[in-house]
Design an enzyme around this catalytic site. Structure first.
Site, PDB file in Angstrom:
ATOM      1  N   ASP A  49       2.554   5.539   1.971  1.00 47.71           N
ATOM      2  CA  ASP A  49       3.719   6.023   1.223  1.00 47.71           C
ATOM      3  C   ASP A  49       4.360   4.891   0.415  1.00 47.71           C
ATOM      4  OD1 ASP A  49       5.614   7.818   0.364  1.00 47.71           O
ATOM      5  OD2 ASP A  49       6.823   7.721   2.185  1.00 47.71           O
ATOM      6  N   GLY A  50       4.990   5.272  -0.687  1.00 45.53           N
ATOM      7  CA  GLY A  50       5.783   4.308  -1.454  1.00 45.53           C
ATOM      8  C   GLY A  50       5.158   3.887  -2.779  1.00 45.53           C
ATOM      9  N   ASN A  51       4.087   4.543  -3.185  1.00 48.57           N
ATOM     10  CA  ASN A  51       3.453   4.173  -4.467  1.00 48.57           C
ATOM     11  C   ASN A  51       4.414   4.393  -5.639  1.00 48.57           C
ATOM     12  OD1 ASN A  51       1.175   3.819  -2.973  1.00 48.57           O
ATOM     13  ND2 ASN A  51       0.098   5.618  -3.730  1.00 48.57           N
ATOM     14  N   GLY A  52       5.108   5.549  -5.593  1.00 52.55           N
ATOM     15  CA  GLY A  52       6.017   5.901  -6.688  1.00 52.55           C
ATOM     16  C   GLY A  52       7.173   4.915  -6.779  1.00 52.55           C
ATOM     17  N   ARG A  53       7.747   4.564  -5.621  1.00 50.41           N
ATOM     18  CA  ARG A  53       8.882   3.625  -5.639  1.00 50.41           C
ATOM     19  C   ARG A  53       8.427   2.227  -6.053  1.00 50.41           C
ATOM     20  NH1 ARG A  53      10.609   5.104   0.175  1.00 50.41           N
ATOM     21  NH2 ARG A  53       8.644   6.239  -0.023  1.00 50.41           N
ATOM     22  N   TRP A  54       7.229   1.852  -5.658  1.00 48.14           N
ATOM     23  CA  TRP A  54       6.682   0.544  -6.069  1.00 48.14           C
ATOM     24  C   TRP A  54       6.614   0.494  -7.598  1.00 48.14           C
ATOM     25  CZ3 TRP A  54       2.633  -1.143  -9.007  1.00 48.14           C
ATOM     26  CH2 TRP A  54       2.231  -2.471  -8.845  1.00 48.14           C
ATOM     27  N   HIS A  90      -0.044   4.482  -7.833  1.00 52.49           N
ATOM     28  CA  HIS A  90      -1.205   5.002  -7.092  1.00 52.49           C
ATOM     29  C   HIS A  90      -2.435   4.114  -7.326  1.00 52.49           C
ATOM     30  CE1 HIS A  90       1.135   8.418  -5.992  1.00 52.49           C
ATOM     31  NE2 HIS A  90       1.152   8.974  -7.193  1.00 52.49           N
ATOM     32  N   SER A 115      -1.994  15.411   0.309  1.00 50.83           N
ATOM     33  CA  SER A 115      -1.567  16.468   1.238  1.00 50.83           C
ATOM     34  C   SER A 115      -1.556  17.831   0.547  1.00 50.83           C
ATOM     35  CB  SER A 115      -0.159  16.160   1.763  1.00 50.83           C
ATOM     36  OG  SER A 115       0.787  16.351   0.733  1.00 50.83           O
ATOM     37  N   GLU A 175       0.943  19.609   0.362  1.00 46.84           N
ATOM     38  CA  GLU A 175       2.210  19.626  -0.397  1.00 46.84           C
ATOM     39  C   GLU A 175       2.067  18.886  -1.738  1.00 46.84           C
ATOM     40  OE1 GLU A 175       2.013  18.955   2.926  1.00 46.84           O
ATOM     41  OE2 GLU A 175       2.899  20.889   3.492  1.00 46.84           O
ATOM     42  N   LEU A 200     -17.520   1.159  10.747  1.00 41.50           N
ATOM     43  CA  LEU A 200     -16.228   1.871  10.687  1.00 41.50           C
ATOM     44  C   LEU A 200     -16.463   3.278  10.165  1.00 41.50           C
ATOM     45  CD1 LEU A 200     -12.980   1.562  10.690  1.00 41.50           C
ATOM     46  CD2 LEU A 200     -13.227   1.261   8.231  1.00 41.50           C
ATOM     47  N   ARG A 226       3.003   4.236   9.134  1.00 40.82           N
ATOM     48  CA  ARG A 226       3.570   4.830   7.918  1.00 40.82           C
ATOM     49  C   ARG A 226       4.253   3.721   7.138  1.00 40.82           C
ATOM     50  NH1 ARG A 226       6.095  10.497   6.247  1.00 40.82           N
ATOM     51  NH2 ARG A 226       6.549   9.896   4.116  1.00 40.82           N
TER      52      ARG A 226
END
Ligand code: FPP
Length: 251
Positions: free
Chosen positions: A24-29, A41, A69, A71, A135, A192
């Site tokens: 989370d936080g790509n947009g705020r970055w 992104h 997601s 959403e 992995l 998160r």
């Protein structure tokens, strides 16, 4: 710095076998830098590479990333198509390198909603990395925890209606075998980023006893040392799974 942390992880005890991440936080970055959201992104894609490498180095067995997601389909069409484009770019650019690292990619979610070219790109990376043993990387695309549980409920209801199943026989194993994650252990650790304390419809069934680590860092700034810090935090936890702690007598 990262190598010191990795040494501490190796000395610190059990490494979580399955790590899940809400990126989370790509947009705020991007906003903090006066950039359009899609560049957040794009930068986030570099963190995906970092964290995959870090997970291999730390000895994590399964890494599950919440890439898109159910959403997220409600975001502006331009952003949805930028995210799909990035998934295609990732699948095409990283395939050879992931195979070299022994990473086996799986894609979990409602892929029927994903456009044809993104679907074929991600299925190609699944095909091209099959057999990787260092992995397992699960990319959760068009995934929602409630939708996943609803699918299970519908399947079980169909079996009951057809007379093949007695409702009293429904148990945890039967449900788990119908989840996208069938055959996999639940995540030991959920990370998160960006400081939000929410699950946001991610792996609702599977996270029942997962340890949570909230990082204040926006996803594009999240690097392998942040993953190692999260693992060190996990190693300090005492997991009780609803029971009393070690050394505490039952009274
Ligand atoms: C949340 O940030 C992030 C997403 C919705 C998408 C995550 C996608 C990537 C990291 C890039 C591509 C992924 C892969 C696996 C190659 P946000 O947009 O909600 O940020 P905000 O809360 O600051 O607005």
């Amino acid at each position: 710095m990262a190598s010191d942390l990795l040494d501490r992880v190796r000395l610190g005890g059990t490494v979580p076998s399955h790590v899940a991440v809400i990126m989370d936080g790509n947009g705020r970055w991007a906003r903090e830098r006066g950039l359009p959201r899609h560049l957040g992104h794009r930068e986030g894609m570099k963190s995906v590479r970092e964290v995959v490498e870090g997970a291999v180095e730390a000895g994590v067995d399964i890494l599950t990333l919440f890439a898109f997601s159910t959403e997220n389909w409600k975001r502006p069409a331009q952003e949805v198509s930028a995210l799909m484009g990035l998934l295609q770019l990732y699948a095409r650019k990283e395939r050879t390198e992931l195979r070299r690292q022994g990473v086996e990619v799986h894609v979990l979610g409602d892929l029927e909603r994903v456009d044809e070219s993104t679907r074929s790109a991600v299925l190609e990376i699944v095909e091209g990395t099959r057999g990787g043993e260092s992995l397992r990387l699960n990319l959760m695309i068009s995934y929602g925890g409630r939708e996943e549980i609803l699918r299970v409920a519908r399947t079980l209801a169909d079996r009951v209606q057809a007379g093949h199943l007695d409702p009293d026989d429904i148990d945890n194993t039967m449900v788990e075998d119908l989840l996208f994650t069938r055959g996999l252990p639940s995540p030991d650790l959920l990370i998160r980023t960006s400081g939000e304390h929410r699950i946001s419809n991610f792996m609702l069934w599977q996270l029942a006893y997962t340890e949570l680590h909230i990082s204040p860092v926006f996803w594009p700034d999240f690097h392998r040392e942040h993953l190692f810090e999260a693992v060190l935090d996990f190693q300090r936890r005492e997991r009780r799974f609803g029971r009393v702690g070690a050394g505490i007598e039952a009274s």
